[in-house]
Write an enzyme that holds these catalytic residues in place. Structure first.
Site, PDB file in Angstrom:
ATOM      1  N   ASP A 257       0.795  -1.147  -0.006  1.00  0.00           N
ATOM      2  CA  ASP A 257       0.095  -0.026  -0.012  1.00  0.00           C
ATOM      3  C   ASP A 257       0.729   1.090   0.005  1.00  0.00           C
ATOM      4  O   ASP A 257       1.889   1.443   0.853  1.00  0.00           O
ATOM      5  CB  ASP A 257      -1.003  -0.266   1.260  1.00  0.00           C
ATOM      6  CG  ASP A 257      -1.741   1.059   1.290  1.00  0.00           C
ATOM      7  OD1 ASP A 257      -2.619   1.616   0.613  1.00  0.00           O
ATOM      8  OD2 ASP A 257      -1.465   1.941   2.460  1.00  0.00           O
TER       9      ASP A 257
ATOM     10  N   GLU B 172       1.566  -0.409  -5.108  1.00  0.00           N
ATOM     11  CA  GLU B 172       0.717   0.541  -5.333  1.00  0.00           C
ATOM     12  C   GLU B 172       1.558   1.770  -5.647  1.00  0.00           C
ATOM     13  O   GLU B 172       1.882   2.448  -4.432  1.00  0.00           O
ATOM     14  CB  GLU B 172      -0.149   0.929  -4.426  1.00  0.00           C
ATOM     15  CG  GLU B 172      -1.381   1.995  -4.439  1.00  0.00           C
ATOM     16  CD  GLU B 172      -2.166   2.257  -3.292  1.00  0.00           C
ATOM     17  OE1 GLU B 172      -3.435   2.674  -3.555  1.00  0.00           O
ATOM     18  OE2 GLU B 172      -1.793   2.122  -2.183  1.00  0.00           O
TER      19      GLU B 172
END
Length: 736
Positions: free
Chosen positions: A345, A381
């Site tokens: 993330d 990401e």
């Protein structure tokens, strides 16, 4: 107690049971003394002063401590927020290396090191009765020969899922297993995944996370889980046995079951920040153990935190012990929990050495040389909220990336936006413009149309605007530019024309995704026709709005998705390991043909001005099955049949002139998202093929020997395309 305290060792960090007793080790560079706190089931506390310290690691060994023991720490040292020091022994602290966690914080003043309303004050109320505790775990588990599957990227199909949302409403999963790791491993769920052709399930955060007090005050909950407090502990809320410490065994059993079904487990991990928030946040763990070591602080005023994540803090990857924490965590999940990879993330935050994003930061250098972590799937990401944080295409060669440009371009193309044709072609063929420059291959692109963050697929074709009122933020949260199109009506409708168009658009997105070069990722429930009623930010909706409604599944769409996935799996043309280069390829006596050729409606090759045309909403492409330029495990050239793909995002039907005999004498229709072709007859070369408005078609060069197989696939695809509707779900989950 004193006579039962042995020196122990500084490694490994955390609480480590060896079959006889438990070694405890905690890093704190700024601590003056450390107390290990042991708790009974009724929270009676016994403190053990840790006197051994090596390299800033405080340690001891307790021969009487067994699995199930509850514990925490109290760390003594200076309290001077202006210089970054926030030690306070009145605050019980969770071990950052705890492998299991009991409880959730009970939000109250004692969890905070200052008095509410006066951030400059110091609060000395004891936090123990409000705090979560670490649990000593038993590392033994009978893996029964299990190991990572190591499925190649070009054969990978990822299914992004939420442990609770995937299983909470599944009618075939027993009540006591719904919403749990055991529920994910239930045969009903595993069978659905295998039917779809899924090879990897990417689980949204399962590291122990904290439920925010601000959400609880609104009657909401942290559903997504991007608020980690324990990087080694499976989230106890997803365990059918609760927070007893058995969550570790249950998680391992889930992994073992999925591996047996040929499904890898990828974890969505949040190493960019923790749940302690900004300078006004609670003191739960890292802040009280060594604030300046674990967090990026503002250099000119160290009472404040650098925030590249929008959550209040950023983990200090520059510090060796913070970096060690991440690496130890990753290695633990691979070696002890047998997971197959990670999706990071806001990965750009981990790349920030100082201010700018640095592709060769310490984090990536260490990953590169690590013999364990470098061998699993690593997915970034590739953005954060800081300056220069959008880094799609800039991660190191061994990494793959969520390709946000793929998502945006494919959405724009199918909703009919002008001037997207050239970029659509690039995204369809693996995004060479993003990944080829540093030696990466098409599989560097994790392609997706939808994910947990944003509209579901059904909502993408049903809403022009977000409808996030249930979140309690006056519809101000969530992305406002969704690149969505409601097909003529906002939200639910009974208009059959709108419903048919929505169903067709869903099939267009699914087929485009699964037949693009790169690695496809399906968001859980998109194949079911799942809706969130227009809410594109359900991070706080732990309820029916975000859970999968299996009883209302769109079964024809499930069948369509499974059929296209089979088509991808059976044909290496759609999962090449190298980029197209346009060079002619000769096989046998035939005429040399390029490995790829883009075709206009009149049958002629595309020329530069065609790409620049604002009217470009339809295109064809020839894929040369003899031009794959790869080898199988035995060193034999990989070959396939030739394919034609036609995409028509226009509002009107388009007549495409098929290529001449030199490409193929005839073609079999394998897929028509409009449902108008049953695929039961050969289409001759140079014939005119009508591709309906807002639809795509896939044809394979006719080969009589494969006719029976191909036509059965085509008939299945056509049947599903003709019967699936987005607002008319079936009333049964049978067959899933």
């Amino acid at each position: 107690m004193e006579k039962d305290i042995w020196p122990g060792t500084a490694y490994p960090l955390g609480a480590t049971f060896d079959g006889t007793g438990t070694n405890f080790a905690l890093f704190s560079e700024g601590a003056e003394s450390v107390e290990l706190c042991l708790f009974s089931a009724r929270r009676k506390e016994t403190r053990v002063r840790m006197t051994e310290v090596d390299g800033f690691v405080w340690h001891c060994y307790l021969p009487q401590v067994q699995p199930g023991q509850l514990y925490g720490y109290r760390v003594h040292g200076p309290y001077d927020p202006d210089s970054g020091a926030r030690f306070n022994p009145k605050k019980l602290l969770l071990d950052p290396y705890a492998k299991a966690v009991m409880g959730q914080p009970e939000w109250a003043q004692p969890l905070f090191s200052y008095n509410f309303g006066d951030p400059r004050s110091r609060n000395d109320e004891d936090s123990a009765k409000h705090q979560m505790l670490g649990v000593v775990t038993n590392p033994f588990f009978d893996w029964q020969g299990d190991a990572q599957l190591r499925i190649p990227y070009h054969r990978t199909v990822i299914y992004e899922a939420h442990v609770k949302g995937l299983t909470e409403l599944h009618p075939d999963v027993p009540d006591e297993l719904r919403g749990t790791y055991a529920g994910v491993a239930h045969p009903a769920v595993v069978n659905h995944l295998t039917k779809l052709g899924v090879t990897a399930i990417e689980l949204m955060p399962v590291h122990q996370f904290v439920d925010d007090s601000t959400l609880q005050d609104k009657g909401l909950h942290n559903y997504w889980g991007y608020n980690t407090i324990g990087f080694f502990a499976p989230h106890a809320g997803y365990s059918s046995s609760g927070d007893t410490g058995q969550q570790v065994q249950e998680f391992k059993a889930m992994v073992r079951t999925l591996h047996r079904a040929g499904i890898e487990v990828i974890l969505d991990v949040v190493y960019n920040h923790t749940a302690e928030g900004n300078h006004l946040g609670p003191t739960l763990s890292f802040r009280g153990i060594d604030n300046a070591a674990y967090y990026r602080l503002v250099e000119d005023d160290q009472q404040y935190y650098m925030d590249y994540t929008g959550t209040g803090n950023s983990l200090n990857v520059r510090h060796p012990h913070s970096l060690q924490l991440i690496m130890d965590s990753l290695r633990y999940w691979v070696t002890e929990m047998h997971v197959d990879g990670f999706r990071f993330d806001l990965a750009a935050t981990l790349a920030r050495e100082f201010y700018d994003v640095d592709r060769l930061s310490s984090f990536f250098e260490i990953i590169q040389q690590d013999p364990v972590i470098s061998q699993v799937k690593l997915i970034a990401e590739p953005w954060d909220v800081g300056p220069g944080g959008y880094q799609v295409g800039n991660f190191p060669p061994q990494w793959t990336e969520w390709n946000g440009k793929y998502r945006d371009t494919v959405r724009d193309f199918w909703r009919g936006e002008p001037a997207t044709l050239g970029e659509f072609a690039s995204r369809l063929t693996g995004s060479a413009d993003l990944y080829q420059h540093n030696g990466r291959r098409p599989v560097a692109s994790i392609n997706f149309v939808t994910a947990h963050d944003g509209f579901t697929l059904r909502d993408l074709v049903s809403y022009n605007e977000k409808h996030n009122d249930a979140n309690g933020e006056d519809n101000n949260d969530g992305e406002s530019h969704n690149r969505s199109w409601n097909c003529g009506a906002e939200g639910p409708t009974d208009d059959p024309a709108v419903l048919e168009l929505r169903a067709r658009q869903q099939r267009n997105f699914i087929a485009t995704l699964l037949l693009s070069q790169g690695v496809p990722m399906i968001a859980h429930g998109d194949e079911l026709g799942r809706t969130q009623q227009g809410n594109n930010n359900v991070y706080c909706q732990d309820n029916e709005l975000s859970w999968l409604d299996w009883k209302s599944s769109d079964n024809p769409l499930i069948e369509f998705t499974a059929a296209v996935t089979r088509l991808r799996a059976e044909h290496p043309t759609f999962r090449r390991s190298r980029f197209f280069d346009g060079r002619p390829v000769r096989r046998g006596e035939g005429q040399p043909l390029p490995d790829i050729e883009w075709i206009r409606a009149d049958g002629e090759p595309m020329v530069p001005e065609d790409w620049d045309s604002a009217l470009g909403r339809s295109v064809g492409v020839f894929l040369n099955g003899h031009g794959i330029r790869g080898q199988d495990l035995y060193g034999r050239p990989i070959t396939d049949a030739h394919f034609l793909m036609y995409f028509n995002a226009d509002d009107s039907d388009v007549d495409f002139h098929l290529p001449g005999q030199e490409y193929a004498p005839g073609w079999d229709m394998l897929l028509d998202t409009s449902g108008q072709s049953a695929g039961d007859a050969e289409i001759k070369a140079e014939a005119v093929l009508t591709v309906a408005a807002k639809s795509m078609a896939v044809l394979r060069a006719h080969e009589p020997v494969a006719e029976e197989v191909d036509h059965s696939v085509a008939a299945s695809l056509a049947a599903q395309a003709g019967s699936s509707t987005s607002n008319q779900p079936s009333t049964s989950a049978s067959g899933t």
